[in-house]
Each structure stands twice: as structure tokens, then as C-alpha cells.
Design a protein around this motif. Structure first.
Motif, mmCIF file in Angstrom:
data_model
loop_
_atom_site.group_PDB
_atom_site.id
_atom_site.type_symbol
_atom_site.label_atom_id
_atom_site.label_comp_id
_atom_site.label_asym_id
_atom_site.label_seq_id
_atom_site.Cartn_x
_atom_site.Cartn_y
_atom_site.Cartn_z
ATOM 1 N N ASP A 110 25.022 22.437 -13.913
ATOM 2 C CA ASP A 110 24.967 22.304 -12.447
ATOM 3 C C ASP A 110 23.515 22.250 -11.955
ATOM 4 N N ARG A 111 22.670 23.108 -12.535
ATOM 5 C CA ARG A 111 21.261 23.101 -12.122
ATOM 6 C C ARG A 111 20.579 21.777 -12.475
ATOM 7 N N GLU A 112 20.846 21.290 -13.696
ATOM 8 C CA GLU A 112 20.239 20.030 -14.101
ATOM 9 C C GLU A 112 20.736 18.861 -13.249
ATOM 10 N N ALA A 113 22.039 18.872 -12.944
ATOM 11 C CA ALA A 113 22.588 17.805 -12.112
ATOM 12 C C ALA A 113 21.991 17.834 -10.708
ATOM 13 N N ALA A 114 21.837 19.032 -10.146
ATOM 14 C CA ALA A 114 21.241 19.148 -8.807
ATOM 15 C C ALA A 114 19.797 18.650 -8.808
ATOM 16 N N ALA A 115 19.053 18.980 -9.893
ATOM 17 C CA ALA A 115 17.664 18.517 -9.970
ATOM 18 C C ALA A 115 17.591 16.996 -10.077
ATOM 19 N N LEU A 116 18.487 16.398 -10.868
ATOM 20 C CA LEU A 116 18.501 14.946 -11.009
ATOM 21 C C LEU A 116 18.841 14.262 -9.688
ATOM 22 N N LEU A 117 19.838 14.778 -8.990
ATOM 23 C CA LEU A 117 20.232 14.183 -7.710
ATOM 24 C C LEU A 117 19.124 14.317 -6.672
ATOM 25 N N ASP A 118 18.446 15.465 -6.679
ATOM 26 C CA ASP A 118 17.346 15.644 -5.723
ATOM 27 C C ASP A 118 16.225 14.655 -6.015
ATOM 28 N N GLY A 119 15.903 14.479 -7.291
ATOM 29 C CA GLY A 119 14.879 13.507 -7.647
ATOM 30 C C GLY A 119 15.287 12.082 -7.284
ATOM 31 N N ALA A 120 16.581 11.780 -7.473
ATOM 32 C CA ALA A 120 17.066 10.443 -7.115
ATOM 33 C C ALA A 120 16.953 10.201 -5.617
ATOM 34 N N ARG A 121 17.288 11.236 -4.817
ATOM 35 C CA ARG A 121 17.177 11.080 -3.359
ATOM 36 C C ARG A 121 15.722 10.840 -2.945
ATOM 37 N N LYS A 122 14.792 11.596 -3.534
ATOM 38 C CA LYS A 122 13.382 11.423 -3.178
ATOM 39 C C LYS A 122 12.881 10.041 -3.582
ATOM 40 N N THR A 123 13.276 9.589 -4.782
ATOM 41 C CA THR A 123 12.860 8.262 -5.233
ATOM 42 C C THR A 123 13.416 7.177 -4.319
#
Length: 247
Positions: free
Chosen positions: A96-109
Motif C-alpha cells: 500500500d505504501r509503495e502504491a501510494a508513492a507511485l501514484l503520488d509521483g505519477a500525479r506530480k509528473t
């Protein structure tokens, strides 16, 4: 103001391409990674269930052979279940933590890429607008074009405080020349009209010379010895580009 459908179409195409690129190279890999992570967790659950079943089988066999170890079997079973559940909870929390980090990075990109696309679209709209306006301007009679800019200059000078007009005129008292730079060459008759009307605004004794700078695109500039009054598309475009490039 006219609504430019070509500009809207180009912006729509740019945005569609951006969305496709994000879908192709960002969201799809992220979703695949999430699916792989969930598959790994399910496999761990299966391993845990298999271990639990095996433990039950072993405990059942031991109970059949030795009825006196019921309490030990129960303790072992509870420990195995607790360990499996704890491991599963840790794995799931990590995923869950890794998925949240990936999604946050995707939103910023995506936000950065969207801002870049909008900036490029604004620049493209500005360039297209300039090209289109230039074509329209080329079709207008030269006399009308110069007359419009001369009126604008006169209005600007008329709105200046008297002290500023006098300060501009003083720059020309020692024989210095007011250089009028236009985007197009002025006919002799038109140049005399400009000279007469500028004398009316700044004083009859000032010397006036004319020059041409196609880089102005349209309009004119008044070059005083220590000041320049700009009434051209070049300066307007520079301001517009600076606003577009501003963060």
C-alpha cells in the motif's frame, strides 16, 4: 475578438496526445506493477494457507498417535496462524505504501507535463496569431496602417503630463535628432504628415529623421537621445512571450 477554431483543435490534439502518452508510458506500467504486487501478496496468502493446512495435518497425525499433546498442537497452530497473518499484514502495508508513492509521483509528473503542454500551446497560439495578423495587416493599405499608429502615438503624447513632454523636447534642443523608426518605409507625403503632426505634439523646432526596421513587424518607435517610446508589435510580442514563459 474572434474565436480561433484551429487553435482550439490544436490544443485539443496536444492534450489528447499528452493523455495517450501518460496512459501508454505512465499509468499502464504503474497498474502492472500494482497487479504484480497484489499477485505476490496472494501467493504469500496461499503459502500461508498451505503452511496452515500442513500444520493442521501434522498436528492431527500427532493427536492420533499421542493424545497427550493436544495443548501443544493448539499452541503451535495459533502461533503459525498469528505469524502468517502478521507477515501478510506487513506485506500488504508495504504494498500500500509503495502504491501510494507511485501514484503520488505519477500525479506530480502529470502536472508538470500538463503545465509544459499548456505553455507550448500558448506559444503556438501566439505564433499563429502573429502570423494571421501579419497576413491581414499586409492586405491593408500602407497609408491606413501608418495613420493608425500615428494616431496612437499622438494619443499617448497628449496623455503625458506637460512636464514629461517638456523633458522629451529638451533632449532635442541641442540639435539632437528625433529618430522615427517604422516597420515599413514611409512615402514622402506620409513622412511629411508624420513630421508635421509630431511637431504639433513636441514642438516645431525639433529635427526629425526617419528609419526602417522590419523587425518591428508593425508600428513605430520614437528614439530620443536618452529614451525610446515603443509603439510596435515587436514590444507587444516580447511582453506576451515573457508572460507565457513566466512560471
Amino acid at each position: 475578438m474572434r474565436f480561433d477554431w484551429w487553435t482550439l483543435a490544436l490544443q485539443t490534439v496536444n492534450f489528447a496526445v499528452l493523455v495517450w502518452l501518460m496512459q501508454r508510458f505512465l499509468y499502464t506500467p504503474v497498474l502492472r506493477m500494482l497487479d504484480a504486487r497484489h499477485a505476490e501478496i496472494e501467493m504469500q496468502y496461499a503459502d500461508a494457507r498451505a503452511a496452515d493446512a500442513k500444520a493442521k495435518e501434522l498436528l492431527a497425525a500427532v493427536q492420533a498417535e499421542r493424545t497427550g499433546i493436544v495443548n501443544e498442537r493448539e499452541i503451535a497452530l495459533q502461533a503459525a496462524t498469528a505469524q502468517a497473518e502478521g507477515l501478510a499484514r506487513e506485506r500488504r502495508a508495504l504494498a500500500d505504501r509503495e502504491a501510494a508513492a507511485l501514484l503520488d509521483g505519477a500525479r506530480k509528473t502529470l502536472a508538470v507535463e500538463r503545465d509544459k503542454a499548456l505553455a507550448e500551446a500558448r506559444k503556438l497560439c501566439l505564433d499563429l496569431g502573429v502570423a494571421f495578423a501579419g497576413r491581414l495587416l499586409a492586405e491593408a493599405p500602407a497609408k491606413l496602417r501608418t495613420e493608425a499608429w500615428l494616431e496612437r502615438i499622438e494619443q499617448y503624447l497628449a496623455a503625458l503630463p506637460r512636464t514629461e513632454i517638456e523633458a522629451l523636447a529638451r533632449q532635442l534642443e541641442d540639435g539632437s535628432v528625433l529618430e522615427v523608426v517604422t516597420a515599413l518605409p514611409l512615402a514622402l507625403e506620409t513622412a511629411e504628415t508624420w513630421r508635421t503632426r509630431l511637431h504639433r505634439s513636441l514642438g516645431d523646432l525639433i529635427a526629425i529623421a526617419f528609419d526602417v526596421d522590419p523587425g518591428l513587424v508593425a508600428g513605430a518607435e520614437l528614439h530620443f537621445p536618452s529614451a525610446v517610446l515603443r509603439f510596435s508589435w515587436q514590444s507587444a510580442l516580447a511582453t506576451a512571450r515573457a508572460e507565457v514563459d513566466a512560471p
